[in-house]
Design a protein around this motif. Sequence first.
Motif, short mmCIF file in Angstrom:
data_model
loop_
_atom_site.label_atom_id
_atom_site.label_comp_id
_atom_site.label_asym_id
_atom_site.label_seq_id
_atom_site.Cartn_x
_atom_site.Cartn_y
_atom_site.Cartn_z
N GLU A 1 4.23 5.79 -7.09
CA GLU A 1 5.66 5.83 -6.78
C GLU A 1 6.21 4.44 -6.51
O GLU A 1 7.42 4.24 -6.53
CB GLU A 1 5.91 6.72 -5.55
N HIS A 2 5.33 3.50 -6.17
CA HIS A 2 5.80 2.14 -5.93
C HIS A 2 4.65 1.16 -6.17
O HIS A 2 3.48 1.56 -6.19
CB HIS A 2 6.35 1.99 -4.49
N PHE A 3 5.01 -0.09 -6.33
CA PHE A 3 4.00 -1.14 -6.56
C PHE A 3 4.31 -2.30 -5.61
O PHE A 3 5.47 -2.64 -5.44
CB PHE A 3 4.06 -1.62 -8.02
N PRO A 4 3.34 -2.95 -5.01
CA PRO A 4 1.93 -2.55 -5.04
C PRO A 4 1.69 -1.35 -4.14
O PRO A 4 2.43 -1.13 -3.19
CB PRO A 4 1.21 -3.79 -4.51
N MET A 5 0.64 -0.55 -4.46
CA MET A 5 0.32 0.64 -3.67
C MET A 5 -0.49 0.25 -2.44
O MET A 5 -1.70 0.35 -2.40
CB MET A 5 -0.43 1.65 -4.56
N LYS A 6 0.25 -0.30 -1.46
CA LYS A 6 -0.37 -0.70 -0.19
C LYS A 6 -0.32 0.47 0.78
O LYS A 6 0.48 1.38 0.60
CB LYS A 6 0.38 -1.89 0.39
N PRO A 7 -1.14 0.44 1.83
CA PRO A 7 -1.09 1.51 2.82
C PRO A 7 0.32 1.70 3.35
O PRO A 7 1.04 0.73 3.61
CB PRO A 7 -2.02 0.99 3.93
N LYS A 8 0.72 2.96 3.45
CA LYS A 8 2.07 3.24 3.96
C LYS A 8 2.10 4.59 4.65
O LYS A 8 1.17 5.38 4.55
CB LYS A 8 3.08 3.22 2.81
N ARG A 9 3.18 4.81 5.37
CA ARG A 9 3.37 6.10 6.04
C ARG A 9 4.23 6.96 5.13
O ARG A 9 5.40 6.68 4.89
CB ARG A 9 4.04 5.89 7.40
#
Length: 297
Positions: free
Chosen positions: A270-278
């Motif tokens: 859904e987004h780049f970069p795929m970093k850790p998220k809530r």
Amino acid sequence: METSMPKVFQLGFVALGVADFERTRDYYVDTFGTTEVDREKDGTVYLSVGYHHHDIVLRPADDKSLLHLGYQLNAGTELDAFAKEVGAFGLKAQKKSDSQPGIAELVEVEGPRGNIFQFYETIDAPAPGFKSGAVSPLSLGHVAVISHEAEKLIAFYRDFLGFWETDWIGDLANFLTCSYEHHVVNIVNAPLSKVHHIAFQLQDNSHQFRAADRLIADGVPTKWGPSRHTAGHNVASYHYDPDKNLIELYTDMDVFVPELGMCQPRPWHEHFPMKPKRWDPQFSAWEVEFGFDLAQG
Ligand SMILES: [Fe+2]
């Protein structure tokens, strides 16, 4: 980016107390396709997916329960020193010799709220082989645990074992890994103490359909999926074993790159970069309704 390696590199086995024992044992051998490698006098069976002495341990019990989780320590770890470190972290650790077949030495740790861990550096590998004609997963992958004391359990994984946090779903679920896979454990913060699901990796997405066909041929319905999750982006399907343990079969899990603190890019991200998220409390990337209440199990 500064990274330090976790003290363990994989989830080795899950040990369950099983109420409906014979049916559950038969399901894991005949339908799921593991091999019974060992059986103890008290009836405990040790089941192998294909290589290790055991990936699943089933012990006859009055009530079903999660007995313990086995994690394999990095090669060269000295068990006495590891046990001391656990003690210094404030948890009870006990070194045991010949306490179970297949593992000569291990350190048993009493984690938060009675979560028992077994850490070992080596496990026998009799390699009984992978069965054909059954579900026959590739490997044990991850476990989801519901905990009263999620914060303390997360602290043990993150601060002591060195797991990387890879995602969160609201305030409900935390995803952590000690390997290239997006998660090796997820911890659900709810006032219960139990396993939510146990996940096994399949070969590829066509294996999802072969597995679902194989399960229903033995009368085991698939309860959700195959469908793609949000956190981890694994294509997952879920069914219950005869003791009502929820079993996930997954493929296509995000590949975590600790050096970059992100997952390898994929077309469906859904987004780049795929970093850790809530994440918002949405479990399905395709907005398929997720059929399980994580807070209930
Ligand atoms: Fe899962």
